[in-house]
Structures are given as structure tokens and as C-alpha cells.
Design a protein around this motif. Structure first.
Motif, PDB file in Angstrom:
ATOM      1  N   LYS A 274       0.927 -17.561 -18.338  1.00  9.48           N
ATOM      2  CA  LYS A 274       0.683 -16.834 -17.096  1.00  9.48           C
ATOM      3  C   LYS A 274       1.409 -17.550 -15.961  1.00  9.48           C
ATOM      4  O   LYS A 274       1.767 -18.724 -16.064  1.00  9.48           O
ATOM      5  N   ASN A 275       1.593 -16.836 -14.841  1.00 10.67           N
ATOM      6  CA  ASN A 275       2.180 -17.475 -13.671  1.00 10.67           C
ATOM      7  C   ASN A 275       1.159 -18.415 -13.042  1.00 10.67           C
ATOM      8  O   ASN A 275       0.023 -18.014 -12.774  1.00 10.67           O
ATOM      9  N   PRO A 276       1.522 -19.682 -12.785  1.00 11.25           N
ATOM     10  CA  PRO A 276       0.532 -20.646 -12.289  1.00 11.25           C
ATOM     11  C   PRO A 276       0.006 -20.330 -10.903  1.00 11.25           C
ATOM     12  O   PRO A 276      -1.068 -20.807 -10.524  1.00 11.25           O
ATOM     13  N   MET A 277       0.717 -19.530 -10.109  1.00 15.38           N
ATOM     14  CA  MET A 277       0.224 -19.193  -8.775  1.00 15.38           C
ATOM     15  C   MET A 277      -1.050 -18.376  -8.822  1.00 15.38           C
ATOM     16  O   MET A 277      -1.804 -18.326  -7.848  1.00 15.38           O
ATOM     17  N   ALA A 278      -1.285 -17.720  -9.940  1.00 15.20           N
ATOM     18  CA  ALA A 278      -2.495 -16.928 -10.083  1.00 15.20           C
ATOM     19  C   ALA A 278      -3.753 -17.762  -9.902  1.00 15.20           C
ATOM     20  O   ALA A 278      -4.807 -17.260  -9.519  1.00 15.20           O
ATOM     21  N   LEU A 279      -3.662 -19.062 -10.178  1.00 13.46           N
ATOM     22  CA  LEU A 279      -4.853 -19.905 -10.165  1.00 13.46           C
ATOM     23  C   LEU A 279      -5.470 -20.034  -8.777  1.00 13.46           C
ATOM     24  O   LEU A 279      -6.619 -20.456  -8.652  1.00 13.46           O
ATOM     25  N   ASN A 280      -4.735 -19.706  -7.738  1.00 18.19           N
ATOM     26  CA  ASN A 280      -5.279 -19.808  -6.395  1.00 18.19           C
ATOM     27  C   ASN A 280      -5.990 -18.543  -5.945  1.00 18.19           C
ATOM     28  O   ASN A 280      -6.477 -18.481  -4.817  1.00 18.19           O
ATOM     29  N   ASN A 350      -8.260 -11.252   0.923  1.00 15.78           N
ATOM     30  CA  ASN A 350      -8.886 -11.673   2.177  1.00 15.78           C
ATOM     31  C   ASN A 350      -9.960 -12.727   1.928  1.00 15.78           C
ATOM     32  O   ASN A 350     -10.808 -12.975   2.793  1.00 15.78           O
ATOM     33  N   LYS A 351      -9.921 -13.352   0.746  1.00 18.44           N
ATOM     34  CA  LYS A 351     -10.785 -14.499   0.519  1.00 18.44           C
ATOM     35  C   LYS A 351     -10.123 -15.725   1.142  1.00 18.44           C
ATOM     36  O   LYS A 351      -8.985 -16.061   0.793  1.00 18.44           O
ATOM     37  N   PRO A 352     -10.787 -16.418   2.068  1.00 15.06           N
ATOM     38  CA  PRO A 352     -10.137 -17.502   2.819  1.00 15.06           C
ATOM     39  C   PRO A 352      -9.605 -18.614   1.919  1.00 15.06           C
ATOM     40  O   PRO A 352     -10.205 -18.959   0.895  1.00 15.06           O
ATOM     41  N   LYS A 353      -8.459 -19.161   2.325  1.00 21.33           N
ATOM     42  CA  LYS A 353      -7.830 -20.294   1.656  1.00 21.33           C
ATOM     43  C   LYS A 353      -7.698 -21.441   2.647  1.00 21.33           C
ATOM     44  O   LYS A 353      -7.602 -21.237   3.860  1.00 21.33           O
ATOM     45  N   ILE A 354      -7.676 -22.669   2.136  1.00 16.62           N
ATOM     46  CA  ILE A 354      -7.490 -23.827   3.004  1.00 16.62           C
ATOM     47  C   ILE A 354      -6.166 -23.702   3.744  1.00 16.62           C
ATOM     48  O   ILE A 354      -5.130 -23.411   3.140  1.00 16.62           O
ATOM     49  N   ASP A 355      -6.203 -23.915   5.055  1.00 13.17           N
ATOM     50  CA  ASP A 355      -4.996 -23.912   5.870  1.00 13.17           C
ATOM     51  C   ASP A 355      -4.286 -25.255   5.672  1.00 13.17           C
ATOM     52  O   ASP A 355      -4.660 -26.264   6.280  1.00 13.17           O
ATOM     53  N   LEU A 356      -3.280 -25.267   4.826  1.00 11.30           N
ATOM     54  CA  LEU A 356      -2.632 -26.524   4.473  1.00 11.30           C
ATOM     55  C   LEU A 356      -1.805 -27.108   5.610  1.00 11.30           C
ATOM     56  O   LEU A 356      -1.466 -28.298   5.583  1.00 11.30           O
ATOM     57  N   GLU A 357      -1.490 -26.309   6.632  1.00  8.51           N
ATOM     58  CA  GLU A 357      -0.761 -26.849   7.776  1.00  8.51           C
ATOM     59  C   GLU A 357      -1.680 -27.668   8.677  1.00  8.51           C
ATOM     60  O   GLU A 357      -1.266 -28.690   9.230  1.00  8.51           O
ATOM     61  N   VAL A 358      -2.937 -27.203   8.828  1.00 11.67           N
ATOM     62  CA  VAL A 358      -3.947 -27.961   9.593  1.00 11.67           C
ATOM     63  C   VAL A 358      -5.239 -27.885   8.780  1.00 11.67           C
ATOM     64  O   VAL A 358      -6.144 -27.117   9.103  1.00 11.67           O
ATOM     65  N   PRO A 435       3.112 -18.026   0.284  1.00 14.79           N
ATOM     66  CA  PRO A 435       3.204 -18.800   1.528  1.00 14.79           C
ATOM     67  C   PRO A 435       2.706 -20.231   1.324  1.00 14.79           C
ATOM     68  O   PRO A 435       1.636 -20.446   0.759  1.00 14.79           O
ATOM     69  N   GLU A 436       3.465 -21.189   1.812  1.00 16.50           N
ATOM     70  CA  GLU A 436       3.124 -22.586   1.553  1.00 16.50           C
ATOM     71  C   GLU A 436       1.937 -23.072   2.364  1.00 16.50           C
ATOM     72  O   GLU A 436       1.331 -24.091   2.030  1.00 16.50           O
ATOM     73  N   GLU A 437       1.546 -22.335   3.411  1.00 20.40           N
ATOM     74  CA  GLU A 437       0.393 -22.782   4.196  1.00 20.40           C
ATOM     75  C   GLU A 437      -0.937 -22.468   3.522  1.00 20.40           C
ATOM     76  O   GLU A 437      -1.977 -22.994   3.943  1.00 20.40           O
ATOM     77  N   THR A 438      -0.936 -21.619   2.477  1.00 25.90           N
ATOM     78  CA  THR A 438      -2.197 -21.273   1.817  1.00 25.90           C
ATOM     79  C   THR A 438      -2.161 -21.451   0.301  1.00 25.90           C
ATOM     80  O   THR A 438      -3.157 -21.176  -0.362  1.00 25.90           O
ATOM     81  N   ASN A 439      -1.067 -21.914  -0.255  1.00 25.95           N
ATOM     82  CA  ASN A 439      -0.943 -22.016  -1.706  1.00 25.95           C
ATOM     83  C   ASN A 439      -0.399 -23.376  -2.118  1.00 25.95           C
ATOM     84  O   ASN A 439       0.713 -23.742  -1.719  1.00 25.95           O
ATOM     85  N   PRO A 440      -1.140 -24.141  -2.915  1.00 23.12           N
ATOM     86  CA  PRO A 440      -0.654 -25.453  -3.354  1.00 23.12           C
ATOM     87  C   PRO A 440       0.665 -25.373  -4.111  1.00 23.12           C
ATOM     88  O   PRO A 440       1.529 -26.238  -3.958  1.00 23.12           O
ATOM     89  N   ILE A 441       0.837 -24.344  -4.974  1.00 23.52           N
ATOM     90  CA  ILE A 441       2.134 -24.068  -5.580  1.00 23.52           C
ATOM     91  C   ILE A 441       2.753 -22.928  -4.783  1.00 23.52           C
ATOM     92  O   ILE A 441       2.191 -21.844  -4.690  1.00 23.52           O
ATOM     93  N   ILE A 472       5.659 -27.708  -5.184  1.00 21.44           N
ATOM     94  CA  ILE A 472       4.427 -27.987  -4.436  1.00 21.44           C
ATOM     95  C   ILE A 472       4.643 -27.715  -2.946  1.00 21.44           C
ATOM     96  O   ILE A 472       5.700 -28.025  -2.387  1.00 21.44           O
ATOM     97  N   SER A 473       3.640 -27.150  -2.315  1.00 22.24           N
ATOM     98  CA  SER A 473       3.698 -26.812  -0.900  1.00 22.24           C
ATOM     99  C   SER A 473       4.104 -28.019  -0.056  1.00 22.24           C
ATOM    100  O   SER A 473       3.536 -29.106  -0.188  1.00 22.24           O
ATOM    101  N   ARG A 474       5.083 -27.805   0.816  1.00 22.78           N
ATOM    102  CA  ARG A 474       5.515 -28.896   1.702  1.00 22.78           C
ATOM    103  C   ARG A 474       4.382 -29.385   2.609  1.00 22.78           C
ATOM    104  O   ARG A 474       4.190 -30.603   2.747  1.00 22.78           O
ATOM    105  N   PRO A 475       3.592 -28.489   3.256  1.00 17.96           N
ATOM    106  CA  PRO A 475       2.468 -28.996   4.052  1.00 17.96           C
ATOM    107  C   PRO A 475       1.466 -29.804   3.222  1.00 17.96           C
ATOM    108  O   PRO A 475       0.918 -30.797   3.712  1.00 17.96           O
ATOM    109  N   LEU A 476       1.227 -29.407   1.970  1.00 19.46           N
ATOM    110  CA  LEU A 476       0.307 -30.164   1.128  1.00 19.46           C
ATOM    111  C   LEU A 476       0.857 -31.559   0.853  1.00 19.46           C
ATOM    112  O   LEU A 476       0.118 -32.548   0.912  1.00 19.46           O
TER     113      LEU A 476
END
Length: 543
Positions: A274-280, A350-358, A435-441, A472-476
Motif C-alpha cells: 500500500k502507499n505509506p501516506m495512507a497511514l496518516n 477534516n480530521k485534525p492533523k498536527i501542524d508540523l510547521e508550528v 502537504p508537508e505541514e500535515t503529513n510526516p511522509i 520525510i516532511s521538511r518541517p518535521l
């Protein structure tokens, strides 16, 4: 330590329905008309096999030259073909559907072998004729087990070994064969995982996704549990439109390629299943309502709403208080006369994700390590103040293409249409962006080569080699570097896997494999490990 994101998977559960639509091509029978009646088992081929196709393969079974060849293959000797029904049966018209639901072969469909133990496709055989009779009346019972010995030889979070036992019981009821109503299939699956007692003893590589897909069934935290992972109804409403309602195992049904999708027989690492992005976005199972439409032969469109909260151990916990909205398009084709296909897919939530930028508010003194743990998913986010983004999205795609097929040309459409693997060589791959601000991959890619049945002396053996990249997300990366005082500097993760499936019999398989993973994210941060070597041996039994 188990990575929390392993509990989420992008779903595309409705893809199987394409098979229904392809089976209707060129078929004058409507959903309200009976299948032509026969009374003897030797005359079961009243619905020609050339009407049954796998749309992903792009095979055109209405080609006159193929029709003659394929029809001649379905003779009185083929006791596993269509059976006489008064109501339209999906197992008759689209036999690929049920192996797709089970993510494994079914007893009672084309390809089934009984009798001699060395050729038998199911270890328990025909149950004295009862199993055949049940299948002919629309009841399919199939049991699968995979025993895996995993050893992390070097690197990772811990060099250790573990034993994992996965068992799956799947029941399918074809409503047409059962005489209930036309065009439906009711599917139920129970799954369990036993063996090593805790995620700490099994998720020992510290990568972004599980090194062994079996660790995600029936859920990454559900050890020593027997739980229902699927119960849904697939119902054709018209020859071009079908709905699926219920709880779906998205890890089985989502984002499949034309071949090599089952950890029971092929690649172990989840990146190749499977595509690993699905895990988020998704848990292993999800309540869903899906509709699939096939406007033209080579194109299928689908969309659905999926619950991001439901899991195997609950029916509807906070059901649909947030949603995943998923859509996909399937394109089927042939290149040089060889089957291939591709998927384009999109998911919004629309399930909230950690804002990796802040990611955090004001951290308490000395809480940096807890903050890092929350970012990696090894600690609960409740331990530190978290900032969230209200929405996120991902777009992914895959392709698969046969490069060489050993089967006779007249057998290809029949085998694809009934869910049997072709003998030959193929390549498949996946790609994704989020988007890298909400996805670890935030970007990923994988490609794999699979060879199956190349030797006439060993027609059931297979071999695979694959490589993957998880960006891996640059902000992370920046967050972790800052919180650790630059003692940890995460890098993009890469990996490879090679396996050989040694088929002792078609029902008994021993599958050794080796993986090397560069820069496994959690292990790199926690232990400054830059690699991991993983050996795995699986014993796969089809009962």
C-alpha cells in the motif's frame, strides 16, 4: 516502539466493483434475468468465461478470436465455472470479486484443485463434497494462516527476534447463488494476531511503516485478539453502478496493483502493499459508503465517505464526526498485447492533523523529549500542548504492467477474470504527494519486479525485488533537529526487499525474505541508527 501512524490507511475499497462492470460487457443478461438453467455439474459453463474480465488488466474478452479460444477452455471438465441460478450471481459473472475481497484464493472458483495432496490448492480439500456443494449454493468458507519468524540482525530500535501468527477466516455469501436476490455479495472476515506479546517486541525496526504487513492485522495494537475486520454488502444496482455499505478492511481493499498485493504470498514490507501516506489518514478498518460507476470500458470512477475513527474493536465510535472523502479513477490498457493498468487517487479529511510547521504551544521545561515522542507517534499527543491543522489531503497513484506472460494467450483473460495469478514477469509501482505541514511522509515512490511461475517444474514459485523511498516532511525534520539540539538529524528513508516464495504445494508456501532499510526514522532519532537489516521467514497455509 510502535509507530502510532501505522494505524491509518487510505481506503479504496470499491475497486473490486469494476470487475462486476467488466463482466457485464457484452452480456445481454440483466440483473433481473435468470442465468440459463442447467441441471448437471458438467454443464455449468452456460455463462461463457469470455464475459468475465479483470478491468484493471485491460483485457478485451469480447474480441472474437479470444472468445473462441476462451469458450473452448470452459468445458464439461471445468467443474468450477458458473453454476445454474435463477438470480444473477456475481460469482458466476465476476469470479475475480471474491478472491479480491479475501486477498487470497477461494475454494470453489476457477483454479481450484482437489484430490492429490501435492496439487491441492486448499489443505483441507473438499470436506467429502460438502465444500463444493456449499460453494455451488453461494456459501464460500476460506481460512488462511501465516506464521512469521522475524529477526532484526543489525540496526533498528532493537536487534531481536519475534514470532507472529496471523489467521484469517473469510465468509462470502453470493446472494444470487443462494437464491436470495440478484447481484449481491455479503462478506465477513475475522482476523487474529498471536505470538509476540507487545508492539515493542515486533515493531523493532523503527521505520515509518511496518516492515511486516501482518503486524497491522486486525490492528497494530490488537495482539491476542480475534476481531471482525470486515462486514459489508456489495450490491449492483445497475450494470454500471454498484454500492458498498459496511465496514471495510482498507488495508486489503485499498490501492491495489494488478499483482503482488498480498503479504501472505509476496512482499512483506507495507511499502510494497500500500502507499505509506495512507497511514496518516485511516485505521485498518473503516465504516464506509462507496459508489462505483463505469461509464466506458477502460475507465472506472468511484467516490465514497469513510469514517476515520472506527476500528476492528468497535462498531461506530464517534462515527463520522469527521470524514475521509475518497475518490479514484482506474485506467486499463494493454501495451504490446500485455495487460496493464493505473490508478489516480485523492483523499481529503477534516480530521485534525498536527501542524508540523508550528507543532506545539509553550512547552513545559524539560518536555522536549516528550514533544519528540509525540511527533514520532511513540507517545500520546496529550502529554504536550499540540497545535493542529483542521484539514489535510493526499494524492497517490499506482501502475502495474506485465512484461512477459508465460500462460497461453487464450488462458490470460480467463485467469485474470477469476483472480488467478498469471505466470510471467511484471513490474508495479506507487507514488504519492501530500502537504508537508500535515503529513510526516510528504512524498514517496516505490517500484518492484515480480516473477511468478517461470519454471515448468516449479509453476507456483515466485520471486520479487523492490525498492522504495519515503521523503520525510521538511518541517518535521526541522522540529526534531531543534528539539534535540541537533543531536538527531532525520533524513529521508529508503529501503529494499527481496523474497522467494517456495511452494511446497500450492497450499503450503515457505517464503524467506531480506530487507535493508536506510535511515529508519524513529531508530535514527532515538538511537542514531542509520540502517536496519531484517530477515523474515513466513509459512503460508491456505486451508
Amino acid at each position: 516502539m510502535m509507530h502510532q501512524r501505522t494505524a491509518r490507511y487510505v481506503s479504496a475499497a470499491a475497486l473490486f466493483l469494476v470487475t462486476l462492470f467488466s463482466s457485464q460487457r457484452g452480456n445481454a443478461q440483466s440483473l433481473s434475468q435468470p442465468t440459463p438453467a442447467t441441471s448437471e455439474r458438467g454443464k455449468e459453463a452456460d455463462v461463457p468465461a469470455n464475459q468475465i474480465a479483470n478491468p484493471i488488466s485491460g483485457s478485451d474478452t469480447n474480441d472474437p478470436s479470444e472468445e473462441k479460444t476462451t469458450s473452448s477452455r470452459v468445458t464439461a471438465a471445468d467443474s468450477w465455472g458458473p453454476v445454474a441460478t435463477e438470480k444473477v450471481s456475481l460469482a458466476n459473472l465476476a469470479p475475480f470479486l471474491l478472491p479480491y475481497f479475501n486477498n487470497g484464493p477461494l475454494f470453489g472458483l476457477p483454479g481450484t484443485e482437489t484430490g492429490d495432496f501435492r496439487r491441492r490448492t486448499q489443505l483441507s480439500g473438499d470436506w467429502g463434497g460438502l465444500r463444493t456443494d456449499l460453494a455451488r449454493h453461494g456459501f464460500f468458507f476460506d481460512l488462511y494462516s501465516v506464521s512469521a519468524y522475524q529477526g532484526v540482525a543489525s540496526g533498528g530500535l532493537k536487534t531481536d527476534s519475534a514470532f507472529i501468527q496471523n489467521t484469517q477466516l473469510s465468509i462470502n455469501v453470493d446472494t444470487g447463488r443462494a437464491g436470495l436476490w440478484p447481484g449481491g455479495v455479503f462478506h465477513v472476515t475475522l482476523e487474529s494476531r498471536y505470538g509476540s506479546f507487545s508492539p515493542q517486541n515486533t515493531f523493532t525496526v523503527g521505520a515509518t511503516v511496518p516492515q511486516y504487513t501482518g503486524l497491522t492485522f486486525p490492528g497494530p495494537y490488537f495482539v491476542h485478539d480475534v476481531l471482525p475486520t470486515e462486514y459489508f454488502l456489495a450490491q449492483a444496482l445497475t450494470p454500471k453502478f454498484t454500492v458498498v455499505l459496511g465496514k471495510l478492511n482498507v488495508l486489503n481493499l485499498a490501492d491495489p496493483t494488478l499483482f503482488g498485493n498480498s503479504y501472505k504470498y509476496y512482499f512483506a514490507n507495507l511499502n510494497f502493499n500500500k502507499n505509506p501516506m495512507a497511514l496518516n489518514f485511516y485505521n485498518t478498518t473503516s465504516l464506509a459508503a462507496v459508489g462505483v460507476w463505469t461509464p466506458t470500458k477502460p475507465l472506472t470512477l468511484a467516490a465514497g465517505v469513510f469514517d476515520p475513527n472506527s476500528e476492528a474493536n468497535n462498531l461506530a465510535k464517534k462515527a463520522f464526526d469527521r470524514v475521509n472523502i475518497y475518490g479514484f479513477a482506474i485506467f486499463s490498457y494493454k501495451i504490446g498485447g500485455l495487460p496493464g493498468g493505473s490508478w489516480a487517487q485523492f483523499n481529503w479529511t477534516n480530521k485534525p492533523k498536527i501542524d508540523l510547521e508550528v507543532p506545539f504551544g509553550q512547552l513545559p521545561s524539560g518536555a522536549n523529549s516528550e514533544a519528540v515522542g509525540a511527533l514520532l507517534g511513540v507517545l500520546s499527543p496529550q502529554v504536550v500542548p499540540i497545535n493542529y491543522k483542521s484539514t489535510s489531503w493526499v494524492t497517490i497513484g499506482n501502475f502495474s504492467q506485465y512484461l512477459f506472460v508465460k500462460d497461453p494467450s487464450g488462458a490470460v483473460a480467463e485467469k485474470l477474470g477469476s483472480g488467478q495469478p498469471l505466470r510471467g514477469i511484471g513490474v508495479f509501482g506507487r507514488i504519492g504527494y501530500a502537504p508537508e505541514e500535515t503529513n510526516p511522509i510528504t512524498r514517496d515512490g516505490s517500484v518492484a519486479l515480480l516473477a511468478n511461475g517461470l519454471s515448468d517444474r516449479r509453476p507456483n514459485d515466485s520471486f520479487g525485488l523492490g525498492i522504495y523511498h519515503n521523503g520525510i516532511s521538511r518541517p518535521l525534520k526541522d522540529d526534531i533537529t531543534r528539539l534535540t539540539g541537533a543531536t538527531a538529524t532525520p533524513k529521508n528513508e529508503n529501503g529494499l526487499e527481496v523474497f522467494y516464495d517456495f511452494a511446497i504445494t500450492p497450499a503450503i508456501r515457505v517464503i524467506p525474505s531480506y530487507q535493508h532499510i536506510w535511515n529508519p526514522l524513529t531508530a535514527a532519532v532515538v538511537k542514531n541508527e542509520r540502517g536496519a537489516d531484517v530477515f523474515l521467514v513466513r509459512l503460508s497455509l491456505t486451508w
